[in-house]
Design an enzyme around this catalytic site. Structure first.
Site: not given
Lengths: 248, 439
Positions: A40, A198, A93
């Site tokens: 992402h 992230s 992910d």
């Protein structure tokens, strides 16, 4: 990183800062031309970003002091099953970025080991998560320019799943936990990864070596009591990682 | 008009009276001029002769002439008491010509019809050498040796003489000239007999450069001399030896000089006698030897082949370097080397050197390096070890990678399993760990 500390130089040399149109993300060095991150981070609204928009910074703990020139990406490889156009499906992910030039490793830049096939995630085992994401000073969340880290234990799938189920009753659009994810954190809160982290590493140490157990993926709030950070379970992707690197 | 060439004389033939074997006619006057090639004489043999017999062959006769000289006049029949029959034995002519004249009178006897004659003739070789010396004072056909040949003769001369241009008389020969064979024999004119007076002979021994002449006087050596305190003096008769770039030496006396090593490829000998005194002469054998080149010596880190005690003109030598060394000449490496001993007693190329080979720089190792365990400058048998830039890289396989510079100028691993060293990154081991001491 919530509840963590500033990272000393050379302590987490595989930490990567990714910058994409002003958005921060994390990554980790896994080879002299390869960065691993969360899908992402490099996919926006269901579409991979162009490689030219990605800037890669390595070997630094303070963005202000030693930002230097970014390394450029030559290709971006998102896991083919990643499908998160509505931002509620973080399954698979994971993504790999190939750098245009190879990196010579040193104290400041070093790859993190990949998990062995069938590596186990033991409940309560302390891991190390780091990043340049949001931190908390005097109860105020701020974006820091210094790499922070925090030690977090691995949480059982059941504990994590229960916490997410509980949250789903009061909130809409809470993503689901899959077998390709695992959770880390403390039930009382106060320690967690957060926005901007992230794609960064959650590492476990075994036999004196850190290995990439997880990739910072998602979570409900940051450091809140009863919530845990959710990480991509890297051990499930060893075959895809090796295949992608060999084919490219 | 053009004169036709004379017909080639025949070596043999036949001649018959007219109408033979029919009776011949009266009043005949027939003539045959027979000839054979020069150097031969004619022999004629009558197979049959039947001519009217008369005293002195007065009426009918066959007359044989050589240069108007009558060799015989024949008539009658075989075994008859009358006339003069030639018989069946060959009749020789003194030379290569013979004339036959057959003459008959005007009547023939009625009771017996004479048929004439039939004869065969052939050329026979003349032994000119056994012919008596001409009376005109011109001397013998050959002054020394006469050799009869078929149809001719040759004159030859005794040893020490040679035939004059007149091909019949002989003159004393010096036997001089240029002797260019690698060995030979020379002697004074007429040797071992004393030569005539006033001899002036020159002998040149000249062989190709690279050889030296050695004279060896054998047998008799006798050249008239005058003995002095210093030794024989050679005022009238001498044999002078001249070697280029050296003073000529006169030899005489009764003692042989024996062997003379000239160290030259050219020697001139001048033999001189005046018109008095007596020198019996001399003879010598000469031989040649190849010149010698300097001993090439020992090669450092190499060897010269073949190994001989001495090296002579036209000998070749080769140089090979020991394993791990290369041939170097004038700063250039050469693949092979050979040199030849020249006529000037020098090698046509100076000997090369054997330099130790090198394997050049070892292949660089990405994220690593190489260190010398032994040797230097990448020379033969140098040993290097590859290492990686620790602690960030480590050698694939984790074992020591050692290479040795081999004779083929390549770095070869001591362990054949290793193809090329590779440094792989070390992962997950930061140089600084995060410690938390507060509890």
């Amino acid at each position: 990183i919530i509840g963590g500390s500033e990272t000393p130089d050379y302590a987490i040399p595989w930490q990567v800062l990714l910058s994409r149109n002003g958005q921060r993300g994390g990554g980790m060095v896994i080879g002299d031309r390869w960065i691993m991150t969360a899908a992402h981070v490099v996919v926006v609204m269901g579409n991979p970003v162009s490689k030219e928009t990605i800037r890669i910074y390595m070997g630094l703990t303070d963005v202000n002091i030693r930002l230097g020139s970014p390394v450029l990406a030559s290709s971006v490889h998102v896991h083919p099953e990643y499908n998160n156009s509505n931002s509620v499906n973080f399954n698979h992910d994971i993504a790999l970025i190939k750098m245009q030039d190879s990196v010579t490793f040193s104290s400041s830049i070093m790859p993190i080991c990949l998990p062995a096939a069938g590596a186990t995630y033991i409940n309560g085992m302390m891991g190390l998560v780091s990043g340049f994401g949001i931190t908390e000073i005097d109860d105020r969340r701020i974006l820091t320019n210094k790499m922070n880290y925090v030690h977090l234990p691995v949480v059982t799938q059941e504990t994590c799943s229960n916490s997410i189920t509980l949250l789903k009753r009061t909130r809409n659009g809470v993503p689901s936990l899959t077998e390709n994810m695992f959770c880390a954190g403390v039930p009382e809160g106060g320690k967690d990864s957060c926005q901007g982290d992230s794609g960064g590493p959650y590492s476990l140490r075994e036999d004196g070596r850190f290995w990439a157990a997880g990739i910072v993926s998602w979570g409900i709030d940051c450091g809140k009591q009863g919530t845990y950070g959710v990480y991509t379970r890297v051990a499930n992707y060893i075959d895809w990682i090796n295949k992608t690197m060999q084919e490219n | 008009c053009r004169r036709l060439p004379d017909p080639e004389p025949l070596m043999h033939g036949a001649v018959q009276s007219p109408q033979y074997p029919q009776p011949y006619s009266p009043n005949l006057q027939e003539q045959w001029d027979l000839s054979v090639p020069e150097g031969y004489q004619i022999q004629i043999t009558f197979t049959h002769l039947d001519i009217e017999a008369s005293t002195g062959c007065y009426y009918d006769a066959l007359t044989l002439l050589y240069d108007a000289k009558i060799l015989g006049k024949f008539c009658g029949q075989e075994n008859s008491a009358d006339g003069h029959h030639p018989g069946s034995q060959p009749i020789p002519s003194p030379g290569n010509r013979l004339t036959l004249i057959f003459q008959t009178d005007d009547n023939n006897p009625e009771r017996h019809q004479n048929v004439g004659f039939s004869a065969q003739y052939q050329a026979t070789d003349v032994d000119e050498c056994s012919a008596p010396e001409p009376r005109d004072g011109s001397g013998p056909l050959c002054s020394q040796i006469c050799l009869n040949t078929v149809g001719s003769y040759l004159c030859a001369c005794h040893h020490g003489y040679e035939l004059r241009p007149d091909q019949r008389s002989c003159v004393l020969s010096c036997g001089g000239g240029i002797f260019d064979e690698l060995e030979g024999h020379l002697f004074s004119p007429g040797y071992p007999s004393p030569p005539p007076y006033a001899v002036s002979c020159q002998y040149i021994i000249s062989v190709e450069p690279g050889f030296t002449v050695t004279l060896n006087f054998t047998d008799i050596f006798h050249i008239e001399s005058t003995d002095t305190v210093q030794g024989p003096n050679c005022p009238h008769h001498w044999l002078q030896m001249t070697i280029p770039d050296r003073e000529p030496i006169k030899l005489c006396g009764g003692k042989s000089p024996g062997q003379i090593v000239t160290n030259s490829n050219t020697v001139r000998l001048d033999y001189h006698t005046d018109d008095e005194g007596l020198s019996q002469g001399w003879s010598l054998d000469y031989s040649t030897h190849r010149v010698k080149c300097p001993f090439p010596g020992n090669m450092a880190n190499g060897r010269v082949t073949p190994i001989l005690t001495e090296y002579f003109y036209r000998d070749y030598i080769f140089v090979r370097c020991d394993q791990g060394y290369k041939l170097m000449m004038d700063g250039q490496e050469i693949e092979a080397f050979s040199t030849m001993c020249q006529s000037d007693e020098k090698w046509h190329l100076t000997l090369p050197k054997c330099h130790i080979i090198d394997c050049r720089e070892p292949e660089p190792l990405l994220n690593g390096g190489v260190t010398f365990l032994s040797g230097f400058q990448n020379q033969y048998r140098s040993v290097v070890q590859y290492h990686c830039n620790e602690p960030f890289y480590t050698l694939l396989g984790g074992i020591n990678v050692v290479f040795t510079c081999e004779a083929d100028r390549k770095w070869r691993p001591n362990n054949d399993i290793i193809v090329s060293p590779t440094c792989i990154p070390v992962c997950g081991q930061p140089t600084k760990l995060i410690y938390a001491y507060q509890r």
